[in-house]
Structure formats: structure tokens, C-alpha cells
Write a protein that holds these residues in place. Structure first.
Motif, PDB file in Angstrom:
ATOM      1  N   PHE A 126       0.790  -1.369  -0.116  1.00  0.00           N
ATOM      2  CA  PHE A 126       0.143  -0.034  -0.090  1.00  0.00           C
ATOM      3  C   PHE A 126       0.901   1.334   0.022  1.00  0.00           C
ATOM      4  O   PHE A 126       0.346   2.323  -0.624  1.00  0.00           O
ATOM      5  CB  PHE A 126      -0.886   0.183   1.017  1.00  0.00           C
ATOM      6  N   SER A 127       2.029   1.094   0.489  1.00  0.00           N
ATOM      7  CA  SER A 127       2.868   2.525   0.711  1.00  0.00           C
ATOM      8  C   SER A 127       4.338   2.513   0.016  1.00  0.00           C
ATOM      9  O   SER A 127       4.660   3.491  -0.197  1.00  0.00           O
ATOM     10  CB  SER A 127       3.332   2.542   2.395  1.00  0.00           C
ATOM     11  N   PHE A 133       3.440  -0.116   6.907  1.00  0.00           N
ATOM     12  CA  PHE A 133       3.168   1.369   6.158  1.00  0.00           C
ATOM     13  C   PHE A 133       4.211   2.336   6.152  1.00  0.00           C
ATOM     14  O   PHE A 133       4.767   2.639   5.381  1.00  0.00           O
ATOM     15  CB  PHE A 133       1.591   1.853   6.706  1.00  0.00           C
ATOM     16  N   THR A 134       4.771   2.467   7.608  1.00  0.00           N
ATOM     17  CA  THR A 134       5.896   3.389   7.894  1.00  0.00           C
ATOM     18  C   THR A 134       7.002   2.839   7.005  1.00  0.00           C
ATOM     19  O   THR A 134       7.763   3.771   6.016  1.00  0.00           O
ATOM     20  CB  THR A 134       6.068   3.569   9.347  1.00  0.00           C
ATOM     21  N   GLY A 163      10.556   2.671   0.301  1.00  0.00           N
ATOM     22  CA  GLY A 163      10.249   3.213  -1.195  1.00  0.00           C
ATOM     23  C   GLY A 163      11.250   4.339  -1.682  1.00  0.00           C
ATOM     24  O   GLY A 163      11.662   4.236  -2.824  1.00  0.00           O
ATOM     25  N   GLY A 164      11.450   5.194  -0.709  1.00  0.00           N
ATOM     26  CA  GLY A 164      12.338   6.235  -1.441  1.00  0.00           C
ATOM     27  C   GLY A 164      14.001   5.931  -1.429  1.00  0.00           C
ATOM     28  O   GLY A 164      14.580   6.042  -2.338  1.00  0.00           O
ATOM     29  N   VAL A 165      14.464   5.087  -0.390  1.00  0.00           N
ATOM     30  CA  VAL A 165      15.631   4.495  -0.298  1.00  0.00           C
ATOM     31  C   VAL A 165      15.833   3.709  -1.499  1.00  0.00           C
ATOM     32  O   VAL A 165      16.814   3.727  -2.332  1.00  0.00           O
ATOM     33  CB  VAL A 165      16.082   3.766   1.016  1.00  0.00           C
ATOM     34  N   GLY A 192      10.425  10.163   1.101  1.00  0.00           N
ATOM     35  CA  GLY A 192      10.112   8.849   2.212  1.00  0.00           C
ATOM     36  C   GLY A 192      10.490   9.165   3.350  1.00  0.00           C
ATOM     37  O   GLY A 192       9.679   8.855   4.463  1.00  0.00           O
ATOM     38  N   LEU A 193      11.627  10.226   3.809  1.00  0.00           N
ATOM     39  CA  LEU A 193      11.681  10.618   4.969  1.00  0.00           C
ATOM     40  C   LEU A 193      10.678  11.338   5.762  1.00  0.00           C
ATOM     41  O   LEU A 193      10.309  11.043   6.865  1.00  0.00           O
ATOM     42  CB  LEU A 193      12.979  11.256   5.311  1.00  0.00           C
TER      43      LEU A 193
END
Length: 505
Positions: A62-63, A184-185, A191-193, A338-339
Motif C-alpha cells: 500500500f505504501s 506502512f511506515t 520506497g524512497g531509499v 520517503g523520510l
């Protein structure tokens, strides 16, 4: 769905619906799989780890893709208005088929369906990682959503039939909820990394690896359970509700790119409304309905689920719009984006921990209204975003808004199941799960359509890319805040009437 008695393959009778309701033991039978005390056996811990692992993978899905959307869009050649389909293609089947697969699991076995769902989800994740065109990627996302629609109800049912009602099940459900929030977190940060370091395809590859790990362990730990009387599937109800949701989401998503004037948009919009109206009529006559209409006549159930649908729909839309803002307007990297959402997730987890104390002090109704108003207020604060700076405002607004969002989530679950007899708790919790899934399904395409139409109009008037994008995002955020505030007032009035009726009764 009605509460049902189930018999696992081992022959130990146990009971439980396809949702998180309390099981009823069969008279004269052995107890459920796990003992009633709060202490878990080694095998019970492994089963809990497995089921939480499956929920964790779904939460990741989901995230993890949210912050990768702009990069993914550029790589596959998807227009900005089409990006929301990467989310919607997953959310639509996962919400539309949730109730149907819960009932199919009653018929053919929850363990069997759980394994099928895991296999489908894992294979679809591999296809998504290898996608060579937007059509292939969106098809893979839809298959992932279909797998999730199997995993969610069967996994919850396996959990509630494994752990006995009382402290043990409460502990198991608490751990499961924490894992979902953490997933989710972690998904937002990963996802960003991963997008910055390895590319967006690595996010889908991670889901494939996680799916294989859970799929390998599941057959060794889970035993089969099913309804011994073979309940009938409400096929007309399943067809009308799924068709109605599909039609509405198609109409809203197409309007995001082409506007509401297209004939196919108007036709599918009307078809969606008609099919959902037909669904209500079908359910009123069905012997074993997917959704109990008498249950919805309870004010706490009806107003509580309206609040839940709203808070999920509008917060998912906020996160989607802010992802576009941070990357398309401020030009932040996927890692920094993402952060931002990682901080929001940490605060959300904290909010979930303190929510029971807040409910104990204020009561579920006041906590629900407080949460909705906090979510609306901090979403409105995001209207101060600008093209030159705004990361800190975005971080503060979404973080504090998520605090209210988590309070609303927990309080609406308490509200929507309060005053419901034990033998109807399965129906009540089924509606709670459905509100969550439908909310996630409709929120993003609804406000994405509004934002995209505004962006196109501003671009046609000569505005630059950043200014036009910001204008569309602000319109979406403003509508989001207004809808949450309006629903909060309606829910307040409805629940106050319910309390008055109870006192008079």
C-alpha cells in the motif's frame, strides 16, 4: 457475513467468521487451537508471526510505491493524470472482492484460499517488477490487489480462529495492528531509499521475495478450516457491488484525464450508482447477504462506518497529493520524500499506542470527532504550501493530521461495533473492514480527478508547470479538508441522536 462454525482439518472444532469476530465454540467440543490464557505457545507464536508477515507485505504494498510514482511514471511513459491508476488498480479489486472472497473461504477452506492469494500476489509482484509498459504494470497491480483481497479476510479469519477470545486474541490483534502500522511506515521509507538507489522496480522485487518467504512457511503451520454446512454465495450481491465500484472508479479516474463531459464517463458514473442501488435491493432480500442491511440501521454502526470510510479516503488522498507536491513541485528526491512520510508514520504509531488512553478519558464518540477535526484542520493548513518552500509545512501538516487520523481509525472501530450482540460481531467487524477498503479505493481517484482538472485548466491559461500543479493540489486539499469537517459534523449529530435514543429507551 454471518458468524459460522468451522472445523479445521485436524478435527478440532473452532468457530469464527471471515472477519475479526469472536468465535463461538461448538458445544461439547475441544477449545480453539490456542489456549485461553494470554501466554502463547511456540507454535502459536509462529502462526502469529506468519499471519502478521502476510499483513506486513500487504501494508508494504500500500505504501512502498507511493514515493516512487513520479519516477515510475517517467520510466514507463505514464502521464501525471494516470499515476493514480498505479494505486487504484491495486485498491479497486482489493476492496471490491474482499467480502466475496471471505465467503468463498467459508466454502472451500480458509487455508487453501490464503495460499492461493499469496501465490497470486507473489506472481503479480514479479510481473510488476518486470513490466515493460504501463498496461502490463497496471495489470500486474490489479492482480496484486486481487491477491490482497484473498489474503486480508482469510488471514484475519485464520488469526481469530487460532487465538481464543479474550486476552490472547486481544494480544494477537494488537500485535497485528502494530505490524500493519509499522509496515506502512517502513514501506514509505524503503520506497524512497530503494527508488533512489536501485530504481522503482526493486520495490516490486522486495514484495516478491517477501511473498515467497511467507508462502514457503504457510503450508507447514496452518491447518484447514471451513464452514461445515456450505453456506451459499450471494452472487448477485457480489456482482452488483463489484460492478458498481468498478464503474465509479473508472468514471472518476477517466475524468481525471479527460474531464466529466465524455460519454463513457457519464455512462459508467450512472451505471455505478445504479449498480450500487441494485446491490442495496439485492442485500435486502438475500438469505445470506454479503452486507447486513439491518446491521446498518444501527446508528452507531452506520455513522461509525461513514466516519471510517471518510478518514481513510481523505487521508490516502492527502498522501497521494503531497507525494506529487514534494517531488513535482519542490523537486525532492524519492529518498527525502520517503523520510517525510517516515516521520508521519512514527507519529501515527505513537498515536495508535495512546489512542486507547484517549478513548478511556474522552469516550469513543468524542475521540472520533476530535480525530476527524484534527485531520481536517491540519489538512486545511496545507493550503499554505508554496512553490519555493513548503517541505516543513508539509511535514508538520501531514504528521499532525495523521495523529488525528489514527485516533479516528481506532475510535470508529470501537463506535461501529458498540452495542452489537456477540453473535452479530462478525457482521459488524466485516463492515469495518469494508469501510477501510472502500475508503482507500475511492479517495485517491476522486481528489486526483479534481486536482488534475484544475491543473489542466491552469496550464491552458498559461500558468507554469509548478504553479499549475500546486494550484490543482491545493484545490484537492481544500476539498479534502472541507469533506472531512462536514462529515465530522454529520457524525456528531447522528451519534448524539443515537445516544438520546438509547437514554430514552
Amino acid at each position: 457475513m454471518p458468524t459460522t462454525d468451522t472445523v479445521p482439518a485436524s478435527g478440532t472444532p473452532e468457530a469464527g467468521p471471515t472477519t475479526a469476530a469472536a468465535p463461538r465454540p461448538v458445544p461439547g467440543s475441544a477449545p480453539a487451537a490456542a489456549p485461553a490464557g494470554p501466554r502463547l505457545t511456540g507454535r502459536a507464536r509462529l502462526i502469529l508471526l506468519l499471519l502478521c508477515g502476510a499483513q506486513f507485505v500487504i501494508a508494504l504494498d500500500f505504501s512502498i510505491l507511493n514515493v516512487a510514482l513520479p519516477v515510475l511514471g517517467r520510466d514507463l511513459g505514464m502521464d501525471q493524470a494516470d499515476l493514480q491508476w498505479a494505486v487504484t488498480a491495486f485498491a479497486l479489486p482489493s476492496g471490491g472482492f474482499l467480502l466475496l472472497f471471505g465467503r468463498i473461504a467459508d466454502l472451500y477452506g480458509r487455508r487453501r484460499l490464503f495460499l492461493i492469494g499469496l501465490g497470486l500476489f507473489t506472481a503479480a509482484s514479479v510481473l510488476a517488477a518486470l513490466a515493460w509498459s504501463p498496461a502490463v504494470f497496471l495489470a500486474a497491480r490489479a492482480l496484486q490487489g486481487l491477491g490482497a483481497a484473498v489474503i486480508v479476510p482469510t488471514g484475519m479469519s485464520l488469526l481469530t480462529t487460532t487465538f481464543a477470545e479474550g486476552p490472547q486474541r486481544e494480544r494477537a490483534l494488537g500485535i497485528s495492528g502494530t505490524v500493519l502500522s509499522t509496515g506502512f511506515t517502513i514501506g514509505m521509507v524503503l520506497g524512497g531509499v530503494m527508488t533512489d538507489g536501485l530504481g522503482w522496480r526493486s520495490t516490486m522485487g522486495l514484495l516478491s521475495v517477501a511473498g515467497v518467504a511467507v508462502l514457503a512457511a504457510a503450508p507447514l503451520l496452518l491447518t484447514e478450516s471451513r464452514h461445515p454446512q456450505r453456506p451459499r454465495i450471494d452472487v448477485p450481491g457480489a456482482v452488483t457491488v463489484t460492478g458498481g465500484l468498478l464503474s465509479l472508479i473508472y468514471a472518476l479516474s477517466t475524468a481525471a484525464e479527460q474531464g466529466f463531459g465524455r460519454p463513457d464517463v457519464l455512462v459508467t458514473l450512472l451505471a455505478g450508482v445504479a449498480l450500487l442501488a441494485a446491490f442495496v435491493r439485492v442485500e435486502s432480500r438475500a438469505a445470506q447477504p454479503l452486507v447486513s442491511l439491518p446491521m446498518l440501521r444501527r446508528r452507531t454502526v452506520a455513522w461509525g462506518n461513514l466516519a471510517g470510510l471518510t478518514t481513510f479516503a481523505m487521508m490516502s488522498a492527502v498522501i497521494f497529493l503531497l507525494t506529487l507536491y514534494l517531488q513535482e513541485v519542490l523537486r525532492l528526491s524519492a529518498f527525502r520524500t520517503g523520510l517525510v512520510f517516515g516521520v508521519q508514520g512514527v507519529v501515527s504509531a505513537f498515536a495508535g499506542l495512546v489512542a486507547p488512553k484517549v478513548i478511556a478519558r474522552l469516550g469513543a464518540r468524542r475521540t472520533l470527532l476530535t480525530g476527524l477535526l484534527l485531520q481536517a484542520g491540519f489538512t486545511a493548513a496545507l493550503l499554505g504550501l508554496g512553490t519555493g518552500a513548503g517541505m516543513w509545512l508539509a511535514l508538520t501538516g501531514v504528521t499532525l493530521g495523521s495523529l488525528g487520523h489514527l485516533w479516528a481509525i481506532i475510535a470508529y472501530g470501537v463506535t461501529a461495533t458498540s452495542g452489537v450482540p456477540d453473535d452479530e460481531q462478525g457482521l459488524a467487524t466485516g463492515l469495518v473492514s469494508s469501510s477501510q477498503q472502500v475508503g482507500i479505493t475511492v479517495g485517491i481517484p476522486l481528489l486526483s480527478a479534481v486536482a488534475s482538472a484544475r491543473i489542466a485548466a491552469l496550464r491552458a491559461d498559461g500558468s507554469g508547470f509548478a504553479e499549475a500543479t500546486l494550484g490543482g493540489i491545493k484545490l484537492g486539499l481544500g476539498l479534502d479538508a472541507a469533506l472531512v469537517a462536514a462529515i465530522a459534523l454529520l457524525v456528531a449529530a447522528g451519534l448524539r441522536t443515537a445516544r438520546t435514543a438509547v437514554r430514552r429507551g
